[in-house]
Design an enzyme around this catalytic site. Sequence first.
Site, PDB file in Angstrom:
ATOM      1  N   TYR A 110      57.832 110.052  87.074  1.00  0.00           N
ATOM      2  CA  TYR A 110      58.359 108.712  86.859  1.00  0.00           C
ATOM      3  C   TYR A 110      59.685 108.630  87.599  1.00  0.00           C
ATOM      4  CZ  TYR A 110      55.103 108.404  82.893  1.00  0.00           C
ATOM      5  OH  TYR A 110      53.981 108.398  82.094  1.00  0.00           O
TER       6      TYR A 110
ATOM      7  N   PRO B  23      56.026 102.984  80.159  1.00  0.00           N
ATOM      8  CA  PRO B  23      55.250 104.199  79.898  1.00  0.00           C
ATOM      9  C   PRO B  23      56.103 105.449  79.899  1.00  0.00           C
ATOM     10  CG  PRO B  23      54.810 103.368  82.114  1.00  0.00           C
ATOM     11  CD  PRO B  23      55.630 102.323  81.412  1.00  0.00           C
TER      12      PRO B  23
ATOM     13  N   ARG C 176      50.962 118.516  83.926  1.00  0.00           N
ATOM     14  CA  ARG C 176      49.644 118.094  83.450  1.00  0.00           C
ATOM     15  C   ARG C 176      48.645 119.228  83.593  1.00  0.00           C
ATOM     16  NH1 ARG C 176      48.442 112.759  84.829  1.00  0.00           N
ATOM     17  NH2 ARG C 176      46.275 113.462  84.836  1.00  0.00           N
TER      18      ARG C 176
ATOM     19  N   ASP D 162      48.845 109.554  79.810  1.00  0.00           N
ATOM     20  CA  ASP D 162      48.460 110.965  79.885  1.00  0.00           C
ATOM     21  C   ASP D 162      49.049 111.826  78.779  1.00  0.00           C
ATOM     22  OD1 ASP D 162      51.084 110.944  80.659  1.00  0.00           O
ATOM     23  OD2 ASP D 162      50.834 112.258  82.379  1.00  0.00           O
TER      24      ASP D 162
END
Length: 601
Positions: free
Chosen positions: A245, A321, A237, A50
Amino acid sequence: MSNTVDQVDVLIIGAGPAGLTAANCFNGSNRLRVRVIDKKSGTVETGKADGLKSISLEVLDTFGIGDTIRNESHRVEEVVLWEPDGQGGVERSMTIADRVPELGKPREMTLDQGRIEHHLVANLERHGNVEISWQTQPVDLQINHRQAENPLAYPITVMMKDSGQETSQTQLIQARYVIACDGARSWTRKHLKIPLRGDLTDSTWGVMDAVPKTNFPDIRKVCVVHSAQGTIMAVPRERKLVRFYIAMDGTGLDVPTALSQKTLTVDHVVNAARSIFHPYTFEVGEVAWWSAYQVGQRVADNFSRNDRVFLAGDAVHTHSPKAGQGMNTSIQDAYNIGWKLRFHLEQKCSKSLLASYEQERRPIAQQLINFDREYLELFANPNLQFDEFLNAYQKAMRFTTGIGIRYAPSLIVQSPPMEEKTDNTAKAFAPGMRLPDFQMVNQADGVPTTLYHRMTMNGQFRLLVFAGDIAIQPVYHRLLEFGHWLTDFLRVNPGIETIIVHSSKRAEIELMDLPDVFHPWNDADGWDYWRVYADDESYHDGHGQAYQRCGIDRDDGCVVLMRPDGYASLICRMEQTSQISTFFEGLSLGIPEKVSFSARL
């Protein structure tokens, strides 16, 4: 049983960000047939990567979709560190501007991978020369090694089937080249028996995209929260979503670390977040997506086979990630091999160009793996010191943005001759480095644009001429001499575009006073008004300071031979035209004059 055979110049396996980036490198190519296959039924709906760094947005600018994606994205401005307060809770300890001054623009934006894929697919559909076949997967791939050096051959045969049906019907594709972007569990890599080297730890992380309901004050900023219960990183976002995370090993929960047991649930992830954010309340509304992964840093032994099959992105390097670089590195891999294949096929240049893909990208992948390992250890440190975090994060910001990457000398990166190495023609970058983005003002109409908005991906090298102050007669006459040489040079090398950025006041220059080669005539639509720009004040957007940002003398100038991916191949003065000629002579060595790459069987 196979009942159809298709022939393509390039077959791309995988339609994620990497595969779609590679495919977009061929937009507008009427001479090449390119096909993409993917076992999915369409673009991803939720989750996955993302984060888009500035270098990836510049790639999307060259495709013409950067601004569209920016308009949907969330722009990251601040990073906040929280630490234990010694009383069972957490307190804010540091706020950092998510900014790299050399960029001169935002460093990072966040947007769901599915939306990024959507725009990449829509762009392919607008151009109409790349075909995507969904629900199609390879089941066999064979390379005819005897034909691998024949430029007219289709030495790769791929057998495909419909991934959505249990059927024995298959289709054969005969391809000149294959780009495999089929993910961390790459079928192609396994089929070619190319191993991954590195570590796969037992550490388990949970990740989720959720709409948080919380009184935590920094939930709309990137924040790293260290508490006595564990560590969490939150990344805001688009809309109200936040990506979380969470290190599940440090929460005190009874969560097995072996992902194969599949015992980790979204409730475990939410509960872990709740305990880390304490004493702030934390609940979630919508959970758009969640997953779990084991931390690992691995890179493939090879990125290609016979310089006919190329692997890119997660197919050849896997990492956490949490470092926020996975999709960006995949995009850069795909962009690198995409432009090289297009240039090789359209310009009939030396096949040695294709060998530079692995030479350039594998060291970068190894650097990413090493960085990711150090970065993860930093976040796992319960006694992290403020200065230590600040230094590490500032280093991470520069690394993940791509500043400082410099490809080694090669066929397409020419170091200056020894006697000229002390000549600092451009102080802010060098051959093998990517040019910084900057604003410039169109000479013909005064409209400002940025470098990478102007550098449409068309597979061409560009001569970016920093002509200096051409209002001064000696400098103007030097440009005239260069223009005379360039006119003859382009008759032999027509696939090169020339762009001027001068440092004069725009009002002091008349476009038509410059040699025609800098505003060429076309019988169909007249003069080209988009080749000459000024490093000057714009009416509404200020001054781009292009010469200052590139470290180029405003009076003297220079010529930058710019690769299609924005990296400098060589830097010289306008008088040093032999360096440019020698570069393209070397790039064309070994190509038979009678080879026609447009032939169809």
